[in-house]
Design a protein around this motif. Structure first.
Motif, short mmCIF file in Angstrom:
data_model
loop_
_atom_site.label_atom_id
_atom_site.label_comp_id
_atom_site.label_asym_id
_atom_site.label_seq_id
_atom_site.Cartn_x
_atom_site.Cartn_y
_atom_site.Cartn_z
N ILE A 193 10.17 3.99 3.46
CA ILE A 193 9.26 4.49 3.93
C ILE A 193 8.16 3.37 4.85
O ILE A 193 7.49 3.85 5.68
N ASN A 194 8.34 2.12 4.73
CA ASN A 194 7.61 1.10 5.44
C ASN A 194 8.39 1.27 6.83
O ASN A 194 7.62 1.04 7.89
N VAL A 195 9.72 1.37 6.95
CA VAL A 195 10.57 1.52 8.17
C VAL A 195 9.65 2.79 8.79
O VAL A 195 9.44 2.66 10.01
N LEU A 196 9.79 3.86 8.36
CA LEU A 196 9.19 5.01 8.96
C LEU A 196 7.97 4.92 9.29
O LEU A 196 7.27 5.26 10.47
N ARG A 197 6.87 4.27 8.52
CA ARG A 197 5.60 4.32 8.74
C ARG A 197 5.50 3.43 10.03
O ARG A 197 4.55 3.71 11.04
N LYS A 198 6.11 2.26 10.24
CA LYS A 198 6.11 1.39 11.41
C LYS A 198 6.59 2.02 12.76
O LYS A 198 6.20 1.91 13.76
N ALA A 199 7.52 3.00 12.48
CA ALA A 199 8.08 3.67 13.43
C ALA A 199 7.09 4.69 14.07
O ALA A 199 6.76 4.95 15.37
N TYR A 200 6.15 5.28 13.36
CA TYR A 200 5.30 6.26 13.72
C TYR A 200 3.63 5.86 13.94
O TYR A 200 3.20 6.83 14.47
N LEU A 201 3.36 4.73 13.61
CA LEU A 201 2.00 4.26 13.78
C LEU A 201 1.77 4.37 15.35
O LEU A 201 0.91 4.52 15.66
N PRO A 202 2.77 3.74 16.39
CA PRO A 202 2.74 4.01 17.64
C PRO A 202 2.61 5.34 18.48
O PRO A 202 1.82 5.68 19.11
N VAL A 203 3.05 6.42 17.46
CA VAL A 203 2.90 7.96 17.69
C VAL A 203 1.53 8.11 17.73
O VAL A 203 0.98 8.88 18.35
N VAL A 244 1.64 3.17 -9.86
CA VAL A 244 2.02 2.90 -8.58
C VAL A 244 1.47 1.54 -8.09
O VAL A 244 0.47 1.07 -8.57
N PRO A 245 2.47 0.77 -7.76
CA PRO A 245 1.99 -0.67 -7.39
C PRO A 245 0.93 -0.59 -6.26
O PRO A 245 1.00 0.24 -5.43
N ALA A 246 0.14 -1.80 -6.30
CA ALA A 246 -0.99 -1.76 -5.07
C ALA A 246 -0.34 -1.63 -3.70
O ALA A 246 -0.96 -1.32 -2.85
N ASP A 247 1.05 -2.21 -3.46
CA ASP A 247 1.47 -1.96 -2.04
C ASP A 247 2.40 -0.94 -1.88
O ASP A 247 2.95 -0.96 -0.98
N ASP A 248 2.32 0.01 -2.83
CA ASP A 248 3.06 1.28 -2.60
C ASP A 248 2.66 1.91 -1.12
O ASP A 248 1.56 2.32 -1.00
N PRO A 249 3.68 2.11 -0.33
CA PRO A 249 3.37 2.60 1.12
C PRO A 249 3.24 3.98 1.31
O PRO A 249 2.84 4.47 2.04
N GLU A 250 3.71 4.76 0.27
CA GLU A 250 3.89 6.08 0.23
C GLU A 250 2.56 6.82 0.52
O GLU A 250 2.64 7.85 1.62
N PRO A 251 1.61 6.73 0.13
CA PRO A 251 0.55 7.39 0.30
C PRO A 251 -0.15 7.43 1.64
O PRO A 251 -0.58 8.32 2.08
N GLU A 252 -0.31 6.03 2.18
CA GLU A 252 -0.61 5.88 3.50
C GLU A 252 0.35 6.46 4.42
O GLU A 252 -0.19 6.98 5.37
N THR A 253 1.57 6.34 4.30
CA THR A 253 2.66 6.88 5.27
C THR A 253 2.63 8.48 5.15
O THR A 253 2.42 9.13 6.32
N ARG A 254 2.29 9.07 4.14
CA ARG A 254 2.23 10.40 3.93
C ARG A 254 1.03 10.96 4.86
O ARG A 254 1.06 12.01 5.51
N ALA A 255 0.04 10.18 4.64
CA ALA A 255 -1.19 10.53 5.34
C ALA A 255 -1.02 10.35 6.96
O ALA A 255 -1.59 11.05 7.47
#
Length: 297
Positions: A193-203, A244-255
């Motif tokens: 999910i972290n990899v995907l988030r980094k790929a789509y932030l520029p989008v 959920v761990p505090a650094d869980d990236p899924e909610p931010e990535t889903r958003a």
């Protein structure tokens, strides 16, 4: 010299990355397109419409024909003809499976309420591969070869988790330590999910500066993004929010995915209006499930 459209550059970059990782298949993209874009608009589309989109995604006519033949032979899609034109739709059983998967792919959240009961299931023997797959599909986390963590009361476990001879223990006060948090992070696909988030932030940044230069690019990017997101979202373990761990990236990535999807929707739907056809003419208007995706009001 004209500067390439940033969305077009993004599509090219993602295609190259997925091809390098061997994660781009014609049959999977076809199922994604039929489920994501065509499902809410009657479910059936012409071969020409499908070929046009696949070509923008770098999938040649030969690869599409091979994929269609395979999907048809395996019962994934149904084909029909009207004159010289062919049309495709998901087979009824697959359409139901896709619709069920959509509830996870397009959910507003993968988190369960913090008050969700939790239960420990102690199996009588180490789980077989088939049993492990069944309990994972039922939403349980395997902690050890014989210990499962389920998010339901002991008296209300799904049938897949009611293992013969198992001992059940409600665990309402479960406090995860470092080992369990690590397992939760892995089960929630944190690395991918972290990899995907980094790929789509520029989008997202590119879309904030303006709409895609071509509606076909909007449809291609929408299909590609859901293709990538679906593969991960269907494996994310739904857990109570307090675990959920505090650094869980899924909610931010889903958003992030939801925001990009909303920005691409008008132009991609315009492409469908102009280019996608059925045996009776243009696609019908989208049904309500499109409007409700990602918890949109």
């Amino acid at each position: 010299m004209r500067t390439p459209d940033p969305i077009a550059r993004t599509i090219t970059a993602r295609l190259v990355a997925l091809q390098a990782a061997q994660r781009l298949s014609a049959w999977s993209l076809i199922i994604t397109f039929l489920g994501d874009a065509i499902g809410p608009r009657g479910g059936e589309v012409s071969a020409g419409s499908l070929q046009s989109l696949m070509q923008r995604l770098g999938i040649g006519h030969g690869a599409v024909r091979t994929a269609i033949s395979r999907l048809s032979a395996d019962g994934w899609i149904e084909r029909s003809r009207e004159g010289r034109n062919s049309f495709y739709r998901l087979s009824p059983g697959v359409a139901e499976t896709v619709l069920s998967a959509e509830r996870r792919i397009y959910a507003a959240s993968s988190l369960l309420p913090a008050e969700t009961p939790r239960c420990l299931v102690i199996a009588a023997a180490p789980l077989s591969d088939d049993t492990r797959q069944a309990v994972e599909a039922a939403g349980a986390l395997q902690l050890t070869p014989q210990l499962l963590l389920a998010f339901a009361p002991a008296t209300g476990l799904p049938s897949a988790l009611r293992l013969p001879g198992a001992t059940l223990a409600d665990a309402p006060l479960l406090t995860p330590g470092a080992a369990l948090r690590s397992q939760l992070s892995e089960a929630r696909q944190a690395t991918e999910i972290n990899v995907l988030r980094k790929a789509y932030l520029p989008v997202r940044a590119a879309l904030d500066r303006g709409s895609p230069a071509a509606t076909g690019d909007a449809m291609a990017l929408r299909c590609l993004m859901i293709h990538e997101w679906r593969r991960i979202a269907l494996r994310v373990l739904a857990v109570p929010a307090d675990l959920v761990p505090a650094d869980d990236p899924e909610p931010e990535t889903r958003a992030l995915i939801a925001a990009i999807y909303a920005l691409l929707l008008p132009a991609s739907e315009a492409w469908l209006d102009a280019n996608a056809t059925t045996p009776s003419g243009p696609l019908p208007a989208a049904d309500q499930r499109l409007a409700r995706r990602f918890g949109a009001p």
